[in-house]
Design a protein around this motif. Sequence first.
Motif, PDB file in Angstrom:
ATOM      1  N   ASP A 116       0.851  -1.182   0.000  1.00 51.15           N
ATOM      2  CA  ASP A 116       0.000   0.000   0.000  1.00 51.15           C
ATOM      3  C   ASP A 116       0.893   1.240   0.000  1.00 51.15           C
ATOM      4  OD1 ASP A 116       0.833   0.563   2.608  1.00 51.15           O
ATOM      5  OD2 ASP A 116      -1.055  -0.020   3.544  1.00 51.15           O
ATOM      6  N   PRO A 117       0.331   2.448  -0.062  1.00 48.78           N
ATOM      7  CA  PRO A 117       1.169   3.654  -0.142  1.00 48.78           C
ATOM      8  C   PRO A 117       2.123   3.842   1.035  1.00 48.78           C
ATOM      9  CG  PRO A 117      -1.071   4.165  -0.805  1.00 48.78           C
ATOM     10  CD  PRO A 117      -1.096   2.775  -0.253  1.00 48.78           C
ATOM     11  N   ASP A 118       1.836   3.221   2.176  1.00 45.25           N
ATOM     12  CA  ASP A 118       2.712   3.336   3.334  1.00 45.25           C
ATOM     13  C   ASP A 118       3.773   2.245   3.392  1.00 45.25           C
ATOM     14  OD1 ASP A 118       1.455   5.630   4.396  1.00 45.25           O
ATOM     15  OD2 ASP A 118      -0.157   4.374   5.199  1.00 45.25           O
ATOM     16  N   GLY A 119       3.783   1.338   2.405  1.00 46.18           N
ATOM     17  CA  GLY A 119       4.774   0.280   2.378  1.00 46.18           C
ATOM     18  C   GLY A 119       4.338  -1.006   3.040  1.00 46.18           C
ATOM     19  N   THR A 120       3.056  -1.104   3.442  1.00 46.79           N
ATOM     20  CA  THR A 120       2.552  -2.346   4.039  1.00 46.79           C
ATOM     21  C   THR A 120       2.341  -3.396   2.947  1.00 46.79           C
ATOM     22  OG1 THR A 120       1.437  -1.100   5.787  1.00 46.79           O
ATOM     23  CG2 THR A 120       0.704  -3.363   5.419  1.00 46.79           C
ATOM     24  N   HIS A 121       2.874  -4.590   3.157  1.00 47.01           N
ATOM     25  CA  HIS A 121       2.843  -5.657   2.162  1.00 47.01           C
ATOM     26  C   HIS A 121       1.406  -6.093   1.869  1.00 47.01           C
ATOM     27  CE1 HIS A 121       4.398  -9.912   0.947  1.00 47.01           C
ATOM     28  NE2 HIS A 121       4.122  -9.174  -0.101  1.00 47.01           N
ATOM     29  N   LEU A 122       1.057  -6.114   0.579  1.00 49.29           N
ATOM     30  CA  LEU A 122      -0.274  -6.554   0.167  1.00 49.29           C
ATOM     31  C   LEU A 122      -0.243  -7.940  -0.471  1.00 49.29           C
ATOM     32  CD1 LEU A 122      -1.630  -3.242  -1.429  1.00 49.29           C
ATOM     33  CD2 LEU A 122      -2.140  -4.167   0.845  1.00 49.29           C
ATOM     34  N   ASP A 123       0.658  -8.140  -1.439  1.00 43.09           N
ATOM     35  CA  ASP A 123       0.764  -9.449  -2.071  1.00 43.09           C
ATOM     36  C   ASP A 123       2.095  -9.566  -2.803  1.00 43.09           C
ATOM     37  OD1 ASP A 123       0.385  -8.374  -4.819  1.00 43.09           O
ATOM     38  OD2 ASP A 123      -1.682  -8.078  -4.188  1.00 43.09           O
ATOM     39  N   GLY A 124       2.353 -10.771  -3.326  1.00 40.59           N
ATOM     40  CA  GLY A 124       3.640 -11.044  -3.946  1.00 40.59           C
ATOM     41  C   GLY A 124       4.678 -11.421  -2.909  1.00 40.59           C
ATOM     42  N   LEU A 125       5.926 -11.551  -3.351  1.00 34.66           N
ATOM     43  CA  LEU A 125       7.011 -11.858  -2.424  1.00 34.66           C
ATOM     44  C   LEU A 125       7.220 -10.700  -1.451  1.00 34.66           C
ATOM     45  CD1 LEU A 125       9.648 -13.546  -4.794  1.00 34.66           C
ATOM     46  CD2 LEU A 125       7.902 -14.630  -3.347  1.00 34.66           C
ATOM     47  N   ARG A 126       7.937 -10.981  -0.376  1.00 32.08           N
ATOM     48  CA  ARG A 126       8.184  -9.936   0.621  1.00 32.08           C
ATOM     49  C   ARG A 126       8.969  -8.787  -0.023  1.00 32.08           C
ATOM     50  NH1 ARG A 126      11.886  -9.684   5.137  1.00 32.08           N
ATOM     51  NH2 ARG A 126      12.761 -11.677   4.446  1.00 32.08           N
ATOM     52  N   PRO A 127       8.531  -7.535   0.168  1.00 27.61           N
ATOM     53  CA  PRO A 127       9.191  -6.420  -0.516  1.00 27.61           C
ATOM     54  C   PRO A 127      10.582  -6.133   0.032  1.00 27.61           C
ATOM     55  CG  PRO A 127       7.562  -5.588   1.028  1.00 27.61           C
ATOM     56  CD  PRO A 127       7.401  -7.088   0.996  1.00 27.61           C
ATOM     57  N   THR A 128      11.360  -5.410  -0.754  1.00 24.18           N
ATOM     58  CA  THR A 128      12.651  -4.951  -0.290  1.00 24.18           C
ATOM     59  C   THR A 128      12.541  -4.357   1.108  1.00 24.18           C
ATOM     60  OG1 THR A 128      14.367  -3.271  -0.621  1.00 24.18           O
ATOM     61  CG2 THR A 128      12.219  -2.813  -1.591  1.00 24.18           C
ATOM     62  N   LYS A 129      13.565  -4.582   1.926  1.00 24.82           N
ATOM     63  CA  LYS A 129      13.538  -4.040   3.287  1.00 24.82           C
ATOM     64  C   LYS A 129      13.640  -2.521   3.294  1.00 24.82           C
ATOM     65  CE  LYS A 129      18.481  -5.105   4.040  1.00 24.82           C
ATOM     66  NZ  LYS A 129      18.632  -6.023   2.894  1.00 24.82           N
ATOM     67  N   GLU A 130      13.900  -1.936   2.128  1.00 19.99           N
ATOM     68  CA  GLU A 130      13.959  -0.481   2.018  1.00 19.99           C
ATOM     69  C   GLU A 130      12.685   0.087   1.377  1.00 19.99           C
ATOM     70  OE1 GLU A 130      17.686  -0.880   0.142  1.00 19.99           O
ATOM     71  OE2 GLU A 130      18.796  -0.189   1.894  1.00 19.99           O
ATOM     72  N   ALA A 131      11.594  -0.687   1.445  1.00 28.85           N
ATOM     73  CA  ALA A 131      10.311  -0.208   0.900  1.00 28.85           C
ATOM     74  C   ALA A 131       9.890   1.102   1.551  1.00 28.85           C
ATOM     75  CB  ALA A 131       9.230  -1.274   1.107  1.00 28.85           C
ATOM     76  N   PHE A 132      10.260   1.296   2.812  1.00 29.78           N
ATOM     77  CA  PHE A 132       9.876   2.523   3.512  1.00 29.78           C
ATOM     78  C   PHE A 132      10.518   3.754   2.864  1.00 29.78           C
ATOM     79  CE2 PHE A 132      13.806   1.213   5.575  1.00 29.78           C
ATOM     80  CZ  PHE A 132      14.511   2.411   5.707  1.00 29.78           C
ATOM     81  N   LEU A 133      11.712   3.594   2.267  1.00 27.99           N
ATOM     82  CA  LEU A 133      12.365   4.710   1.581  1.00 27.99           C
ATOM     83  C   LEU A 133      11.557   5.109   0.348  1.00 27.99           C
ATOM     84  CD1 LEU A 133      16.217   4.043   1.495  1.00 27.99           C
ATOM     85  CD2 LEU A 133      15.045   6.013   2.491  1.00 27.99           C
ATOM     86  N   SER A 166      14.330   1.673   9.619  1.00 29.43           N
ATOM     87  CA  SER A 166      13.223   2.583   9.317  1.00 29.43           C
ATOM     88  C   SER A 166      13.351   3.926  10.030  1.00 29.43           C
ATOM     89  CB  SER A 166      11.883   1.924   9.676  1.00 29.43           C
ATOM     90  OG  SER A 166      11.829   1.626  11.059  1.00 29.43           O
ATOM     91  N   ALA A 167      14.338   4.070  10.932  1.00 25.65           N
ATOM     92  CA  ALA A 167      14.574   5.372  11.562  1.00 25.65           C
ATOM     93  C   ALA A 167      14.985   6.412  10.530  1.00 25.65           C
ATOM     94  CB  ALA A 167      15.650   5.250  12.643  1.00 25.65           C
ATOM     95  N   LEU A 168      15.439   5.953   9.351  1.00 28.09           N
ATOM     96  CA  LEU A 168      15.812   6.869   8.279  1.00 28.09           C
ATOM     97  C   LEU A 168      14.592   7.481   7.589  1.00 28.09           C
ATOM     98  CD1 LEU A 168      18.009   8.062   6.408  1.00 28.09           C
ATOM     99  CD2 LEU A 168      17.963   5.906   5.128  1.00 28.09           C
ATOM    100  N   GLU A 169      13.431   6.866   7.727  1.00 29.49           N
ATOM    101  CA  GLU A 169      12.257   7.277   6.949  1.00 29.49           C
ATOM    102  C   GLU A 169      11.871   8.743   7.135  1.00 29.49           C
ATOM    103  OE1 GLU A 169       7.689   5.872   5.910  1.00 29.49           O
ATOM    104  OE2 GLU A 169       8.870   4.769   7.373  1.00 29.49           O
ATOM    105  N   PRO A 170      11.739   9.253   8.384  1.00 27.80           N
ATOM    106  CA  PRO A 170      11.317  10.664   8.500  1.00 27.80           C
ATOM    107  C   PRO A 170      12.322  11.631   7.905  1.00 27.80           C
ATOM    108  CG  PRO A 170      11.845   9.721  10.663  1.00 27.80           C
ATOM    109  CD  PRO A 170      11.808   8.591   9.701  1.00 27.80           C
TER     110      PRO A 170
END
Length: 214
Positions: free
Chosen positions: A64-81, A143-147
């Motif tokens: 989703d737009p916030d990086g929460t996994h919806l489907d498919g393989l697990r996303p990159t651990k940098e999805a939050f970026l 994820s502390a890098l996100e803000p």
Amino acid sequence: MTVYTDESAARALIVRTARSLFTRGLTHGSTGNLSVRLSDGSLLLTPTGSSLGTVEEADLSRTDPDGTHLDGLRPTKEAFLHAAFYRVRPGAHAVVHLHSTHAAAVSCLDGVDPADVLPPLTAYYAMRVGRLPLLPYHAPGDSALEPLAGRTARSHHAVLLANHGPVVAGASLEQAADAMEELEETAKLYLLLRGHTTRPLTPGQAAALAPPSP
């Protein structure tokens, strides 16, 4: 601006771009990740631990737009970026993050200007990248890098992560990849020219070529 309404075509584009970046040595091993924002707001990303040289369309993750996994393989651990860039740059529809060799080398240098790491050595760098801030080191996936990334992305479509590599957003995946390549080539020039007197573009010349905000 490119709006990705056809998910199947977007998957094919991500894989095609990933292969191109990998085969030309702009990324290696299982490093780097790509994403596009679909017209429904969800994000299509390369999965964690995948190689851009072998990733397949069916492997891609959707969040989703916030990086929460919806489907498919697990996303990159940098999805939050990726999510942080999309959140503050409504005109951005693609993000490219690589560990390209020369840009990563510059990210390890002491004494660079954290507000603008690379000088505008060429007109194309000024047009496609502009100013490049250096974000302080965080471990991959922290994820502390996100803000901080989100705040910086409000005014910059490209950043360099310290001791890590560059992140570039664009109105399309092609545009983001082109800007990433220009960034990498300018980092290479910068390293080649260290110790030599250089003549970068003047601030006025660089400002006249500054990229529009995606």
